[in-house]
Design a protein around this motif. Structure first.
Motif, PDB file in Angstrom:
ATOM      1  N   VAL A 167     -66.368  -3.167  14.161  1.00  0.00           N
ATOM      2  CA  VAL A 167     -66.048  -2.007  14.999  1.00  0.00           C
ATOM      3  C   VAL A 167     -66.204  -0.762  14.126  1.00  0.00           C
ATOM      4  N   PHE A 189     -66.396   3.636  13.957  1.00  0.00           N
ATOM      5  CA  PHE A 189     -65.894   4.846  14.594  1.00  0.00           C
ATOM      6  C   PHE A 189     -66.745   6.026  14.143  1.00  0.00           C
ATOM      7  N   GLU A 215     -63.601   1.678  26.508  1.00  0.00           N
ATOM      8  CA  GLU A 215     -63.390   3.076  26.869  1.00  0.00           C
ATOM      9  C   GLU A 215     -64.625   3.676  27.521  1.00  0.00           C
ATOM     10  N   GLN A 254     -64.691   9.564  24.948  1.00  0.00           N
ATOM     11  CA  GLN A 254     -65.010   8.420  24.089  1.00  0.00           C
ATOM     12  C   GLN A 254     -65.972   7.496  24.823  1.00  0.00           C
ATOM     13  N   ASP A 273     -67.793   3.681  24.176  1.00  0.00           N
ATOM     14  CA  ASP A 273     -67.876   2.464  23.372  1.00  0.00           C
ATOM     15  C   ASP A 273     -69.224   1.798  23.640  1.00  0.00           C
ATOM     16  N   LYS A 317     -67.568   2.940  18.491  1.00  0.00           N
ATOM     17  CA  LYS A 317     -66.751   3.875  19.259  1.00  0.00           C
ATOM     18  C   LYS A 317     -67.167   5.301  18.885  1.00  0.00           C
TER      19      LYS A 317
END
Length: 455
Positions: free
Chosen positions: A355, A357, A392, A425, A427, A445
Motif C-alpha cells: 500500500v 500513499f 475510497e 482520495q 485508491d 492511495k
C-alpha cells in the motif's frame, strides 16, 4: 343616352347630299341593336374596371400597412432601451451626497459634515443588479469615546491565519492622505473647466471637490479586468494588491507567485527499483509556490509527512492498514508492505501486497480532464493486468477515472474541476492474475489537497 345617339344619327342621315342611296343609312331598328351591343360592351368593361380598381386599392392598402409596420419595427430597434437604475441611496445623518444620476455604472459619493468622520465606503456604484455596491456608510463624531471605538472594532470579522497580512501602518509622523481634495479649475472666455488628479473624480454639482475613486469597488474580484489576483486594498487616489500567506506579489503588482520562484513546472517520477514488480509516475504539472517542507518552514513531527500545498503545507500521518487477515510493516515514509503469509492462508493472499500513499497539491478549479497519476508494472508475471478504483476511490467516481494507457500501465484521470478548499482520495488498485488465479494486488492511495485559490 340611347335616344340622344339615335337623334344624332338621324341628323347625320338627313344631312346627306341628294342622290345618296338610302341603303347607306341603317334603319332605326338596326341602330338600336348596334347601340345595345355597344352599351353592353361598355357596361362589361365598366364592371371589370371597377373590380380592377377595388383590387388595386386593396393591394395599395396592404403595401402601405406592411411599410408602416416595417418602419415601426426599425424605429423600435434603433431606440435604445430605457437605462436600468438603482433606487435613491439613503443619505446618512450628518452628511451630504455627491451625484444625482442613479443609472447603472454611475457613482455617488458621500462627505461628512465638519466634525464627523466617514465609516464605510465613500463611493458606491450602481451595479447591473439595480443595487448599490458596498454597505451604507455612516458619519461618526471625531470625539467618540474609546469604548465605542473598541466595541466597533471588536465587531469586525476576524481573519484566519492563512489570510493575507495587513499592510504595515504609516509612521506616526506621516499624516494620512486625504480622500477629498480640491480640483484644478481653469477659467477661459467665460467658461470653467475643472479636473482631478489620477485616482480622483468629480461627481455632482460641486466641481470644486475631487473625491477618491475606489478602484477595488469599480473593478471587483472575479470579473474581467480585475485589478488584483487575490485581494485589492483601496487607498486615496490609488490601490495596492496583497497575496495570501506563502505568496509574494509579482513584478506586475497584481499577480501572486512563490517566494524566490518565477513559477515553474514541477514533476516527479519514481521508477521501480531492482526486484520490484511495480512503480508509479506523477505526471501532473503544477505552478511552484513557497515550499515550506523543503525550507524547513513547517512544524510536522517525525512521524508525519510534510506535504507542500499552495499557500502553505499539510502534515500527513501515514499509517499502515490494520487487518485481521494480514499484517503490514512500513518500509518507507509513504509505503507499507505485507508480511509473508502462512502457506495455505487464502484470506491473507487476497489482501494487497503493498500500500503506497501519495499526496498531490492542486489549485482550485483546475481544468479537466487531466492526467494525475500513472501506475505501471515493471514486469509481467501473469497473463492479465487490471487497473481499477477501489476502497475510497469508489466514492470519488464522480471526480476520478482509471484507464489502461498501455499493456503494463494504468492512468488516474481527474474528470471534472474541483472547487477548493477540498480533500479527495482515490485508491488505485493494480491486480495481476494468471489463468484467473490471483498473483498479487498493489494499492496506491492518491490524496488530492485542493487549494482555496485558483493560482
Amino acid at each position: 343616352m340611347m335616344m340622344k345617339m339615335l337623334g344624332v344619327l338621324a341628323v347625320i342621315c338627313a344631312l346627306q347630299p341628294p342622290g345618296a342611296s338610302s341603303q347607306d343609312c341603317p334603319s332605326n331598328q338596326e341602330l338600336r341593336t348596334s347601340l345595345r351591343q355597344v352599351e353592353k360592351m361598355l357596361a362589361t368593361h365598366e364592371v371589370s374596371y371597377q373590380k380592377s380598381l377595388r383590387s388595386l386599392r386593396k393591394k395599395l392598402g396592404a403595401l402601405h400597412n406592411s411599410t408602416a409596420a416595417l418602419a415601426s419595427r426599425k424605429t423600435s430597434k434603433n431606440l435604445p432601451p430605457p437605462p436600468a437604475s438603482c433606487p435613491r441611496p439613503e443619505l446618512p445623518a450628518h452628511s451630504r451626497r455627491l451625484g444625482r444620476v442613479f443609472n447603472v455604472g454611475h457613482e455617488v459619493h458621500f462627505l461628512c459634515n465638519p466634525g464627523y468622520e466617514l465609516i464605510g465606503p465613500r463611493t458606491r456604484v450602481c451595479l447591473e443588479s439595480s443595487k448599490w455596491s458596498g454597505q451604507k456608510p455612516m458619519c461618526r463624531p471625531f470625539n467618540s469615546s474609546t469604548s465605542s471605538s473598541s466595541s466597533s472594532s471588536s465587531s469586525l470579522p476576524s481573519f484566519s491565519p492563512r489570510s493575507p497580512p495587513a499592510p504595515p501602518p504609516l509612521p506616526p509622523s506621516t499624516p494620512p492622505l486625504p480622500a477629498v481634495r480640491p480640483s484644478h479649475c481653469t477659467y477661459f472666455l467665460g467658461s470653467t473647466r475643472c479636473s482631478c488628479e489620477g485616482g480622483f473624480t468629480i461627481s455632482g454639482r460641486d466641481n470644486s471637490l475631487c473625491t477618491d475613486l475606489d478602484e477595488c469597488e469599480v473593478f471587483p474580484l472575479g470579473q474581467p479586468g480585475r485589478l488584483c489576483m487575490h485581494r485589492c486594498i483601496n487607498t486615496p487616489g490609488s490601490f495596492h494588491c496583497v497575496c495570501p500567506a506563502g505568496y509574494n506579489l509579482a513584478d506586475d503588482a497584481h499577480s501572486c507567485k512563490g517566494q524566490g520562484s518565477p513559477g515553474s513546472a514541477v514533476a516527479g517520477v519514481v521508477r521501480p527499483a531492482c526486484g520490484e514488480v511495480w512503480g508509479w509516475e506523477l505526471t501532473v504539472f503544477l505552478s511552484a509556490d513557497v515550499d515550506e517542507c523543503e525550507h524547513k518552514g513547517h512544524n510536522c513531527s517525525q512521524e508525519e509527512v510534510c506535504v507542500n500545498t499552495y499557500g502553505g503545507f499539510q502534515c500527513e500521518r501515514v499509517e499502515c492498514p490494520r487487518l485481521t487477515n494480514a499484517t503490514y510493516i512500513k518500509t518507507s515514509p509513504v509505503r507499507c508492505d505485507k508480511n509473508p503469509c502462512v502457506v495455505g492462508d487464502a484470506a491473507c493472499a487476497q489482501e494487497p501486497n503493498s500500500v503506497s500513499f501519495h499526496f498531490l497539491p492542486l489549485v482550485s478549479n483546475m481544468s479537466a480532464p487531466r492526467v494525475l497519476f500513472r501506475v505501471s508494472a515493471a514486469r509481467l508475471l501473469g497473463d492479465t493486468l487490471r487497473f481499477d478504483l477501489a476502497g475510497e476511490g469508489l466514492r470519488g467516481r464522480g471526480f476520478f477515472s482509471v484507464q489502461h494507457s498501455g499493456r503494463q500501465t494504468g492512468t488516474l484521470l481527474l474528470t471534472r474541476p474541483v472547487a477548493g478548499p477540498a480533500r479527495l482520495q482515490a485508491d488505485v488498485e493494480m491486480t495481476e492474475t494468471e489463468r484467473q488465479n490471483l498473483l498479487g494486488r498493489y494499492l496506491t492511495k492518491v490524496v488530492l489537497l485542493v487549494s482555496p485559490y485558483d493560482f
